[in-house]
Enzyme design. Structure first.
Site, PDB file in Angstrom:
ATOM      1  CG  ASP A 103      36.863  -0.738  66.837  1.00 10.72           C
ATOM      2  OD1 ASP A 103      36.391  -1.649  67.527  1.00 10.72           O
ATOM      3  OD2 ASP A 103      37.002  -0.837  65.604  1.00 10.72           O
ATOM      4  NE  ARG A 154      34.076  -1.316  61.983  1.00  7.67           N
ATOM      5  CZ  ARG A 154      34.422  -0.057  61.829  1.00  7.67           C
ATOM      6  NH1 ARG A 154      33.592   0.809  61.272  1.00  7.67           N
ATOM      7  NH2 ARG A 154      35.607   0.367  62.237  1.00  7.67           N
ATOM      8  CG  ASP A 155      33.048  -7.324  59.984  1.00  8.87           C
ATOM      9  OD1 ASP A 155      33.266  -6.105  60.147  1.00  8.87           O
ATOM     10  OD2 ASP A 155      33.146  -7.894  58.889  1.00  8.87           O
ATOM     11  CD  GLU A 156      37.447  -2.760  63.202  1.00  7.89           C
ATOM     12  OE1 GLU A 156      36.731  -2.456  62.235  1.00  7.89           O
ATOM     13  OE2 GLU A 156      38.583  -2.267  63.377  1.00  7.89           O
ATOM     14  CG  ASP A 164      40.102   3.637  68.488  1.00  3.57           C
ATOM     15  OD1 ASP A 164      41.182   3.379  67.911  1.00  3.57           O
ATOM     16  OD2 ASP A 164      39.009   3.627  67.882  1.00  3.57           O
ATOM     17  CD1 TRP A 223      45.607   2.130  67.149  1.00  3.83           C
ATOM     18  CD2 TRP A 223      46.431   4.034  66.282  1.00  3.83           C
ATOM     19  NE1 TRP A 223      44.594   2.782  66.474  1.00  3.83           N
ATOM     20  CE2 TRP A 223      45.059   3.942  65.941  1.00  3.83           C
ATOM     21  CE3 TRP A 223      47.149   5.150  65.862  1.00  3.83           C
ATOM     22  CZ2 TRP A 223      44.416   4.922  65.181  1.00  3.83           C
ATOM     23  CZ3 TRP A 223      46.510   6.125  65.110  1.00  3.83           C
ATOM     24  CH2 TRP A 223      45.163   6.013  64.778  1.00  3.83           C
ATOM     25  CD  GLU A 249      35.086   4.064  61.997  1.00  5.27           C
ATOM     26  OE1 GLU A 249      34.050   3.608  61.491  1.00  5.27           O
ATOM     27  OE2 GLU A 249      36.147   3.421  62.078  1.00  5.27           O
ATOM     28  CG  HIS A 254      34.535   4.473  66.188  1.00  3.56           C
ATOM     29  ND1 HIS A 254      33.883   3.381  65.686  1.00  3.56           N
ATOM     30  CD2 HIS A 254      35.871   4.279  65.935  1.00  3.56           C
ATOM     31  CE1 HIS A 254      34.781   2.559  65.135  1.00  3.56           C
ATOM     32  NE2 HIS A 254      35.989   3.078  65.283  1.00  3.56           N
TER      33      HIS A 254
HETATM   34  C1  RAM Z   1      39.491   1.055  62.580  1.00  5.30           C
HETATM   35  C2  RAM Z   1      39.036   1.027  63.990  1.00  5.30           C
HETATM   36  C3  RAM Z   1      39.714   1.946  64.948  1.00  5.30           C
HETATM   37  C4  RAM Z   1      41.016   2.512  64.479  1.00  5.30           C
HETATM   38  C5  RAM Z   1      41.670   1.663  63.451  1.00  5.30           C
HETATM   39  C6  RAM Z   1      42.970   2.208  62.930  1.00  5.30           C
HETATM   40  O1  RAM Z   1      39.236  -0.172  61.967  1.00  5.30           O
HETATM   41  O2  RAM Z   1      37.680   1.193  64.033  1.00  5.30           O
HETATM   42  O3  RAM Z   1      38.914   2.995  65.369  1.00  5.30           O
HETATM   43  O4  RAM Z   1      41.840   2.653  65.585  1.00  5.30           O
HETATM   44  O5  RAM Z   1      40.849   1.339  62.391  1.00  5.30           O
END
Ligand code: RAM
Length: 875
Positions: free
Chosen positions: A456, A460-462, A469, A525, A738, A759
């Site tokens: 995504d 960040r911490d992700e 996406d 998703w 994003e 994003h």
């Molecule tokens: C966020 C992500 C992503 C998305 C979800 C639902 O944390 O960055 O883009 O698919 O949420």
């Protein structure tokens, strides 16, 4: 003098067919020729083992079955091809291209897993360990291969030289199901006599912290390990093998901490000189533990590796409000810095990364808990020291440099762009510089997020493989880069985890993080299971992607069909909906205008239809009937529940109409027309500002154009006020954001805790720019037939899209002036294009391989009256 040449064949989707996992790799080739209209009539394939197909009458040249006997492990074969044209032309043999298999069977693996001993272990994201082993070679080496992977991240060296150029090896797969290894030709690194193999081993995705809300560590295990098998064939044909086992020795090294999020700490004084060379004294090192591992999980790559793809020089030095030194690299990327520094021993330089500045200082809040901080402590021996962290990656445009000894020379710091090193296949430019920049931003967001898996965001911490996406971005991605190899690996993980958890996880690989769970199917998703394989098939013609994913595709649709039962409406349970539409409050991104049940039901109808088509292609007649019926029922239920008799869609949102129209969910031409008109009204009433989130954004321009309001699609696309695609561009964005307003008009960072500046999801509109604005679209799988139907508008005076199709390069460009339009089309060999000239009665023209130029009268409603003669002219 004409020329006709088949290019060297390629294998599956491999860029470099070395260490491949297929025993019967499919072959493709393209043909280069200047013979107009050239179409293949027949081909001959020859293998280096003498296999020859003889002349095969066939126009096919994409992913043909392997013509020889199945390859065993470690086998090499060369292939060449010769083509014959319909016009009687005959090419020469192509140059040979080579492929070599890796280890195809679990029993080929003798290597154990060599792990740092327990006494050295500390908490996750701690030091990287060095592992080494000396060995002696009995004679001159004929050939040597290193098969290597790790639990954790590794960089392997032989005799002091780094093996290969992969970054963040072995990448991130669902390690419990599949662990990727790579094959390296290391013949040139070995010599008769004493040799050493060594590796640096960091935690990476295996045990380092992953995810938001504090994340999880030790996700795959508490102990990292190297799995390496070095196979040496001597010049005399005899063999030796060196494997990871308990004879390896281990010690901490100069990397005192390494984390994907936190960054890397390196103390150059701790580098044991010559540690990966023979003659090094490792008496004080501890023996590694030999741990078991399951060789059945080891898989060969299907796509390219992450590499250092490009370096960027800083464009500016900025002094922050507290006097700090910040470098601007002019481009938001995923990667890291490389520094060249000289100074006293023990002195530490600190590098902190961020995507944006806020009030002149690094804007680190969007990184949440990811520190993105690298430190380098100098050896200080009076020479320049060059360093780049190896076990971390950051999403950044700016870097703050603290503690630089002396004056910072801009030439001393570079940004190294790291991502999966895919072949670039698509490009777009047009007369509007903002739009062209938007497209560049989409490309950069793809680059920033194709770091082994489709993520995504990179900062960040992700950085998770969010399924929604890539589902929406898939068509744009497949145009811009050859990403089928990479994405088909990820899809295998998706299928494996779907089997494990009973539904498609929201992100793959799944990590249990909360607040999300892995047992609540979520529309859009989860639909990645169906839509992404379909997208790849449409763009490449690779039916095997569908064949391989079929159980996953059916499992998804069957699961939802059961869930909705006889209602055929998916209007209950957890949904993310039209995520992040501009009306959703910063802290409630799911709280969009469009009813999540409407979104979910529309997607069920869509996926069921694609699945019915897939079943037909794969010859599953009974399934085809069943899914067609399901699609029909869901469509009818959608229409009854969400569309009024006059064609008004419940909720009256841009996304609701876009879904209903694009997915064909409204019965009756008149009602459809009304829905189209209402969508246009809504878009106009909103002042041509975008009103869609992740779901509606990829559909809205198509929906408008099909409703006969292409002009409104352009106004939406060219809008610069917030929210819009170009708003971010006017705010200086170099990647896609994003949120529509990740940065607010006053330069402040959106207060939402989810605010990335990189994003790709909202960049899905690039696909419309390729297909409709420029007019280069696939009409048959793999662009066997191309649809050239440009829709010039928005005051643009020219546009151009190019794409390297499986048959070769295609190009569409148009320019217009004084009411005239000129269209240039390049059609690849053996394919055909259906060309619709804008503004002309809908009589398509067939154009065969080669270059074509068309002229016609054309004007926008806003243009001056037509000048010059009307009618089509074809050069
Ligand atoms: C966020 C992500 C992503 C998305 C979800 C639902 O944390 O960055 O883009 O698919 O949420």
């Amino acid at each position: 003098m004409t020329f006709l040449r088949a290019e060297p064949p390629t294998f599956e989707h491999h860029l470099l067919p070395f260490g491949i996992g297929e025993s019967a790799p499919r072959l493709s080739w393209t043909v280069t020729t200047d013979i107009p209209g050239w179409t293949q009539q027949a081909y001959e394939i020859e293998l280096s083992d003498g296999t020859c197909t003889g002349r095969v009458e066939s126009p096919e040249s994409v992913l043909l079955p392997w013509p020889g006997g199945e390859l065993g492990s470690r086998e090499r074969r060369a292939v060449r091809v010769r083509v014959h044209g319909r016009d009687g032309s005959a090419g020469d043999w192509s140059p040979w291209s080579w492929a070599e298999t890796g280890l195809l069977d679990a029993t080929d693996w003798q290597a154990g897993a060599a792990a740092p001993p327990l006494e050295l272990l500390g908490p996750p994201d701690g030091p990287a360990f060095l592992l080494r082993r000396d060995f002696t070679l009995r004679g001159p080496v004929g050939r040597a291969r290193l098969y290597v992977t790790a639990h954790g991240l590794h960089e392997t060296e032989i005799n002091g030289r780094v093996v290969g150029d992969e970054v963040l090896a072995p990448g991130w797969t669902s390690y419990g199901h599949r662990l990727r290894y790579r094959t390296h030709d290391v013949t040139h690194l070995l010599r008769e006599g004493a040799n050493t193999v060594g590796a640096t081993l960091a935690d990476g995705w295996y045990r380092g912290r992953i995810g938001f809300r504090g994340g999880k560590s030790d996700v795959y295990g508490e102990r990292t390990a190297l799995i390496a098998q070095l196979e040496i064939t001597y010049a005399d044909g005899t063999t030796d093998i060196v494997v990871t086992d308990g004879t390896w020795r281990c010690a901490p090294g100069p990397v005192t901490a390494a984390s994907l999020y936190e960054g890397e700490k390196y103390d150059a004084r701790l580098l044991p000189a010559g540690w990966s060379r023979p003659g090094f004294d490792d008496a004080t090192w501890l023996p590694a533990d030999a741990l078991p591992h399951d060789p059945a999980l080891l898989v060969a790559p299907t796509g390219p590796q992450v590499r250092r793809v490009e370096t960027l020089d800083p464009v500016e030095t900025i002094t922050g409000p507290d006097g700090e030194t910040i470098l601007d690299f002019g481009q938001n990327i995923s990667g890291r810095l490389r520094i060249r520094v000289q100074g006293p021993a023990g002195h530490t330089v600190t590098l902190r990364h961020a995507e944006v500045l806020e009030n002149g200082a690094l804007g680190v809040r969007p990184l949440r808990t990811a520190l993105a901080l690298d430190t380098y402590t100098l050896r200080g021996d009076g020479t320049a020291e060059v360093w780049e962290p190896r076990f971390t990656v950051h999403g950044f445009r700016y870097a703050q440099i603290d503690g630089w000894p002396g004056e910072l020379d801009l030439a001393a710091v570079q940004a190294v762009v790291c991502h999966t090193d895919m072949r670039r296949t698509g490009d777009f430019t047009c007369s509007d510089p903002l739009l062209t920049r938007l497209h560049d931003n989409v490309v950069w967001s793809m680059r920033g997020n194709f770091v082994d898996i489709p993520t995504d965001c990179p900062q960040r911490d992700e950085r998770l493989g969010w399924t929604g996406d890539i589902q929406v971005f898939g068509p744009a991605a497949a145009f811009l880069y050859d990403c089928t190899g990479m994405l088909s690996s990820w899809l295998q993980d998706l299928a494996a985890e779907q089997r494990q958890y009973g539904t498609v996880p929201l992100y793959v690989p799944w990590v249990d993080l909360g607040p999300f769970t892995n047992d609540e199917p979520t529309a859009v998703w989860g639909d990645a299971a169906v839509v992404l394989p379909w997208t790849l098939y449409r763009r490449t013609g690779d039916l095997d992607v569908l064949r391989r994913q079929y159980p996953s595709m059916t499992a998804w649709v069957d699961q939802i069909a059961e869930l909705v039962g006889e209602s055929f409406l998916w209007d209950e349970g957890f949904q993310l909906g039209d995520w992040l539409d501009p009306t959703a409050p910063p802290d409630r991104p799911f709280d969009a205008q469009t009813d999540p049940g409407l979104v979910a039901t529309a997607y069920l109808a869509y996926s069921a239809r694609l699945l019915a088509e897939t079943a037909a292609l794969l010859g599953h007649a009974e399934d085809e009937r069943r899914y067609q019926e399901l699609a029909g029922r869901v469509r009818a239920a959608f229409d009854a529940a969400y569309v009024s008799l006059e064609g008004k869609v419940a909720g009256d949102s841009q996304t609701g109409y876009a879904l209903a129209l694009r997915f064909g969910l409204i019965d009756g031409a008149e009602r459809r027309a009304h829905a189209g008109e209402r969508l246009v009204e809504l878009v106009r009433a909103n002042g041509h500002r975008i009103g869609t989130g992740f779901v509606g954004t990829p559909l809205i321009c198509d929906a408008l154009a099909e409703a006969g309001a292409c002009d409104d699609a352009y106004r939406l696309l060219l809008q610069t006020e917030c929210p819009s695609w170009l708003y971010a561009v006017t705010m200086g964005a170099t990647t896609v954001w994003e949120r529509w307003d990740s940065m607010l008009p006053d330069g402040a960072i959106n207060p939402g805790e989810m605010t990335s500046f990189n994003h790709y999801a909202l960049g899905a509109v690039a696909d419309w720019m390729h297909r409709t604005l420029a007019g280069l679209a696939p009409a048959a799988p793999g662009y066997r037939r191309m649809l050239v139907r440009p829709r010039p508008g928005g005051g643009l005076t020219h546009a151009r899209a190019t794409h390297v199709t499986p048959y070769g390069r295609a190009e569409v460009s148009w320019e217009r002036s004084s009411g005239r339009l000129t269209l240039h089309v390049l059609v690849p060999p053996s394919t055909i294009a259906t060309v619709h000239l804008p503004g002309e009665p809908d009589e398509p023209i067939e154009a065969g391989p080669g270059r074509h130029v068309f002229h016609c009268a054309f004007r926008n409603p806003s243009d001056d009256p037509v000048s010059g003669p009307g009618g089509i002219r074809r050069d």
